[in-house]
Design an enzyme around this catalytic site. Structure first.
Site, PDB file in Angstrom:
ATOM      1  N   ASP A 184       0.844  -1.207   0.000  1.00 25.13           N
ATOM      2  CA  ASP A 184       0.000   0.000   0.000  1.00 25.13           C
ATOM      3  C   ASP A 184       0.877   1.254   0.000  1.00 25.13           C
ATOM      4  OD1 ASP A 184      -2.017   1.842   0.237  1.00 25.13           O
ATOM      5  OD2 ASP A 184      -2.456   1.391   2.343  1.00 25.13           O
ATOM      6  N   HIS A 306     -14.304 -44.564 -30.863  1.00 28.76           N
ATOM      7  CA  HIS A 306     -15.395 -45.549 -30.867  1.00 28.76           C
ATOM      8  C   HIS A 306     -16.713 -44.821 -30.645  1.00 28.76           C
ATOM      9  CE1 HIS A 306     -17.537 -49.284 -30.190  1.00 28.76           C
ATOM     10  NE2 HIS A 306     -17.931 -48.875 -28.992  1.00 28.76           N
ATOM     11  N   ASN A 307     -17.760 -45.251 -31.370  1.00 32.55           N
ATOM     12  CA  ASN A 307     -19.072 -44.590 -31.239  1.00 32.55           C
ATOM     13  C   ASN A 307     -18.908 -43.072 -31.296  1.00 32.55           C
ATOM     14  OD1 ASN A 307     -20.265 -47.086 -30.976  1.00 32.55           O
ATOM     15  ND2 ASN A 307     -20.665 -46.922 -28.788  1.00 32.55           N
ATOM     16  N   GLU A 336     -15.980 -43.691 -36.259  1.00 34.08           N
ATOM     17  CA  GLU A 336     -16.927 -44.791 -36.452  1.00 34.08           C
ATOM     18  C   GLU A 336     -18.266 -44.273 -36.955  1.00 34.08           C
ATOM     19  OE1 GLU A 336     -18.514 -48.852 -34.301  1.00 34.08           O
ATOM     20  OE2 GLU A 336     -17.897 -47.192 -33.018  1.00 34.08           O
ATOM     21  N   ASP A 338     -21.975 -45.833 -37.374  1.00 37.53           N
ATOM     22  CA  ASP A 338     -22.870 -46.942 -37.025  1.00 37.53           C
ATOM     23  C   ASP A 338     -24.187 -46.686 -37.760  1.00 37.53           C
ATOM     24  OD1 ASP A 338     -24.129 -49.046 -35.821  1.00 37.53           O
ATOM     25  OD2 ASP A 338     -23.532 -48.524 -33.791  1.00 37.53           O
ATOM     26  N   HIS A 351     -26.904 -45.638 -31.968  1.00 38.60           N
ATOM     27  CA  HIS A 351     -26.556 -46.907 -31.331  1.00 38.60           C
ATOM     28  C   HIS A 351     -27.802 -47.771 -31.325  1.00 38.60           C
ATOM     29  CE1 HIS A 351     -24.119 -49.122 -28.088  1.00 38.60           C
ATOM     30  NE2 HIS A 351     -23.440 -49.137 -29.220  1.00 38.60           N
ATOM     31  N   GLU A 385     -19.815 -49.517 -39.457  1.00 34.25           N
ATOM     32  CA  GLU A 385     -20.571 -50.632 -38.873  1.00 34.25           C
ATOM     33  C   GLU A 385     -21.934 -50.611 -39.547  1.00 34.25           C
ATOM     34  OE1 GLU A 385     -22.153 -52.214 -34.551  1.00 34.25           O
ATOM     35  OE2 GLU A 385     -20.429 -50.863 -34.603  1.00 34.25           O
TER      36      GLU A 385
END
Length: 774
Positions: A184, A306-307, A336, A338, A351, A385
């Protein structure tokens, strides 16, 4: 004290000025939920605040640093659902990093939408391009704003004391008050501007760095060029052109012009270097494309998802094109698809036999076409897939060819039958389809002379068949419990049978270098396999093969590609341990990218190197079809050299609090985990430090022996110690052992989702020495 962003951008930029004034827009959460909210950029330039138009309740904020991108028009499922109500020029989507959901907004005019879209993009770019000093200045400003409760631009001691607790530090109140009084300078009883900066620097005095600096500085005020060169050689183990490198670092990080002219480095410059990318644990050279990209595809680890369409769990989660965008932005190169028959002759992706939402196949392909090569120019493999009828398979082929155009590979690169797979370099900018194909590539080269759409029965979807086998086993060995019938595919009656499906000529012709075949045995593959044929393995089967026939698996993967995928029994979209698969050279080790945790940390860590291009060259002993390497028993002439790794965990800086810790100050500990061949798996941790997440000091050395360094991954984990229950996760950082730099290094920590959390860091000393072979 003013925000750095406020000074540099907010006062002069028209878009940002409009954002500061605030705008009423519609927040869209569903086709039926579209409510007006006032959105306003805060004066810190880093926070957007919004609330209901009619009430002051339910205020919310989010940070610019949490925004990944802004997408114009109908580029999210939510925006597409209201596309008939609102024109695309009024719509935009704010995409957040990590797993946080999107924010879909509709402005009252195209002009309003544009100044928000452009303004946010400018702020994102500004944050992205901030140097170390600017980031730190912004961080100090953020804390000042949080601590200044009465918003008068000044901070009294009570506010400063509460701020210390917010900053995760416990400090003796008398000591804190002495620092406050010293800072200060105006003796007003409050801090503002540079006074607060002085107070912050007093709090953050790095005694650990001062000690190192004084060890190499003769006069205690600066490092001469020769002294700095000595440090780089002796501690950092820099070897080639060190004097020139030292001069580059001085030019880049020394703030004093006087010191620069003397080719010297002050303490501030030294600290800036140690906090820089060149002073980080991750080898700065490995951030660029440094590996040979001319080997066959099967010689690389390939970042695989994946997925990919799921952004939540695989039972009731949302399917979204956002999953593909996020995966591609993270460097993923195997996605992927699907596919299932959809209404109006349009195939869908979701899915199967679950409650996940559905998205159009053509929308996914359009998204892939747009984002495929923004982060990496190297090839993408689409793992198909296929559950579609022959008629809708023709539609699949049509969309792939029509949308992707020349990007889709529909013939061999040289017009000849391949004797080996092409390289990532040869396939730059190309998209490959992995799937079923009847006949061999010679049929594709000769063509279908009568031009008719043929159908042929081939082995059905491997994941479905393997799923039946997993269920029939009666026990999920990974989870140690009896499995219930799979929710994503109906259980088959009696003994599992390999199903047969029909594929169309048009779809079959899209498969070139990634023809899916059923795995029979390693011996059969060595005798009858073709380089363009590949098989997929569920995690349990791959793990069993790796354990029982590791060397044969290595040789198999040196000749052709394979893909590993999670058990269908992982209904929560959890992941398996990828290291076991990398140890035998499996290329496409597919993980659920939407699920954070150790397994995704390892994946992100491995592919952090080589410009995050999605391809990492395997070690030589995994590229040889006659290799004798076995990860279960790493002996023989495989060409690996064991090492000792000593990690001195010195200190940490500005650790974040766990979200559930409330007012508690963390008690941090550091754990170092080694992943690699089974013999290399190890974990050691420091003691915990009571009540200090701000600047804890450990000075503890953790020692490891690594037998196969070229396969090892190193993970640093910071946790909040809890004597009564499980420790809370704070932060982590994961990298390949081969990318570690020796010497004094900072580790810039990441969140659970893998996002940066500056300025949180660890400071360590790394020592690597050769060890004797077993």
């Amino acid at each position: 004290m003013e925000s750095p962003l406020l000074v540099t951008r907010l006062q002069v930029d028209k878009d940002l000025q409009q954002m500061l004034h605030g705008t009423v827009m519609r927040k869209v959460k569903s086709k039926c939920w579209k409510k007006q909210r006032t959105f306003k950029l805060q004066e810190d330039g880093m926070t957007i605040w919004y609330q209901s138009r009619k009430t002051a309740k339910n205020k919310s904020t989010f940070s610019i640093s949490d925004i990944e991108a802004v997408r114009e028009g109908h580029q999210s499922e939510m925006m597409q659902s209201v596309a008939d109500e609102y024109p695309p020029e009024r719509c935009f989507t704010i995409v957040f990093s990590g797993r946080q959901g999107n924010l879909d907004l509709v402005a009252n005019s195209a002009e309003e939408a544009q100044f928000w879209i452009q303004g946010i993009r400018k702020l994102i770019e500004t944050v992205k391009n901030m140097n170390l000093k600017e980031l730190m200045d912004q961080w100090i400003w953020d804390w000042f704003v949080k601590g200044d409760k009465n918003k008068d631009g000044r901070m009294n001691f009570k506010e400063a004391r509460n701020l210390l607790k917010m900053m995760n530090v416990y400090m003796n109140e008398k000591h804190a008050y002495r620092l406050f009084q010293t800072s200060d300078k105006s003796q007003s009883g409050t801090l503002e501007g540079e006074e607060f900066v002085f107070f912050y620097k007093a709090l953050t005095q790095r005694d650990d760095i001062v000690e190192i600096f004084m060890e190499f500085s003769k006069d205690g005020k600066k490092l001469t060029l020769l002294e700095f060169v000595d440090f780089l050689k002796e501690e950092q183990l820099e070897k080639d052109g060190v004097e020139e490198y030292a001069m580059q670092l001085i030019a880049r990080y020394e703030p004093s012009e006087t010191a620069k002219k003397l080719h010297a480095m002050s303490y501030d410059g030294f600290l800036a270097y140690l906090l820089s990318p060149e002073g980080a644990i991750f080898n700065h050279e490995h951030r660029r494309l440094y590996q040979d990209m001319s080997h066959p595809l099967c010689h690389y680890f390939i970042s695989s998802s994946h997925n990919t369409y799921l952004i939540e769990d695989q039972l009731r989660g949302q399917s979204s094109v956002e999953g593909y965008i996020r995966a591609l932005r993270r460097g993923c190169r195997c996605l992927e698809l699907d596919t299932w028959d959809g209404p109006n002759g349009e195939p869908m992706i979701y899915h199967g036999y679950t409650l996940t939402s559905k998205i159009l196949f053509k929308d996914v392909v359009s998204t892939i076409d747009k984002y495929a090569f923004q982060n990496s120019e190297y090839p993408i493999i689409l793992s198909l897939e296929n559950h579609c009828s022959v008629e809708q398979q023709d539609v699949l082929a049509y969309h792939l060819k029509n949308i992707l155009g020349e990007k889709l590979l529909t013939k061999t690169i040289d017009g000849h039958l391949p004797t080996k797979l092409p390289s990532p370099e040869e396939l730059r900018g190309k998209i490959l389809l992995k799937g079923k194909k009847f006949g061999g590539l010679s049929d594709c080269l000769n063509g279908n002379k009568d031009g008719s759409c043929l159908e042929e029965a081939v082995s059905g979807d491997e994941e479905a068949n393997d799923m039946e086998e997993e269920t029939a086993e009666g026990k999920d060995k990974d989870k140690g419990q009896a499995p219930s019938p799979t929710p994503d595919r109906p259980p088959s009656p009696g003994s599992p049978q390999k199903s047969k499906v029909h594929i169309s000529q048009a779809l079959s012709d899209c498969v070139i270098y990634c023809k899916t075949v059923s795995f029979v045995s390693f011996k059969n593959s060595a005798t009858n396999g073709r380089p363009y044929e590949m098989s997929s393995f569920p995690e349990s089967k791959a793990r069993k093969l790796a354990k029982e026939a590791g060397t044969e698996f290595v040789c198999y993967n040196a000749r052709q590609l394979c893909r590993i995928y999670p058990s269908g029994l992982r209904t929560d979209s959890s992941n398996y341990h990828p290291q076991d698969m990398w140890n035998v050279g499996c290329q496409m080790v597919a993980l659920n990218f939407q699920t954070a945790g150790t397994d995704m940390d390892l994946c992100d860590g491995l592919f952090k190197q080589n410009a995050n291009c999605g391809y990492v060259l395997k070690p030589r002993f995994l590229r040889c079809a006659s290799s004798d390497f076995n990860p279960e028993q790493p002996k023989g002439k495989s060409g690996f050299s064991p090492v000792h790794l000593d990690i001195n965990v010195i200190s940490a800086q500005q650790l974040p609090k766990d979200e559930d810790s409330k007012d508690e100050i963390v008690d941090p500990l550091v754990r170092v985990e080694i992943y690699g061949i089974p013999a290399d798996h190890a974990k050691h941790e420091t003691k915990h430090i009571d009540n200090n997440g701000f600047n804890p000091i450990w000075n503890e050395t953790l020692k490891f022996k690594i037998h196969v360094p070229k396969l090892a991954m190193v993970r640093f984990v910071v946790e909040d110690y809890d004597i009564a229950s499980k420790n809370d996760f704070i932060a982590q950082y994961t990298l390949p052992f081969t990318s570690i730099k020796s010497g004094y290094r900072h580790i810039h920590l990441l969140s659970k989702d893998g996002n940066q959390i500056p300025p949180a860091s660890l400071f360590v000393h790394i020592k690597i020495t050769q060890a004797s072979k077993p």
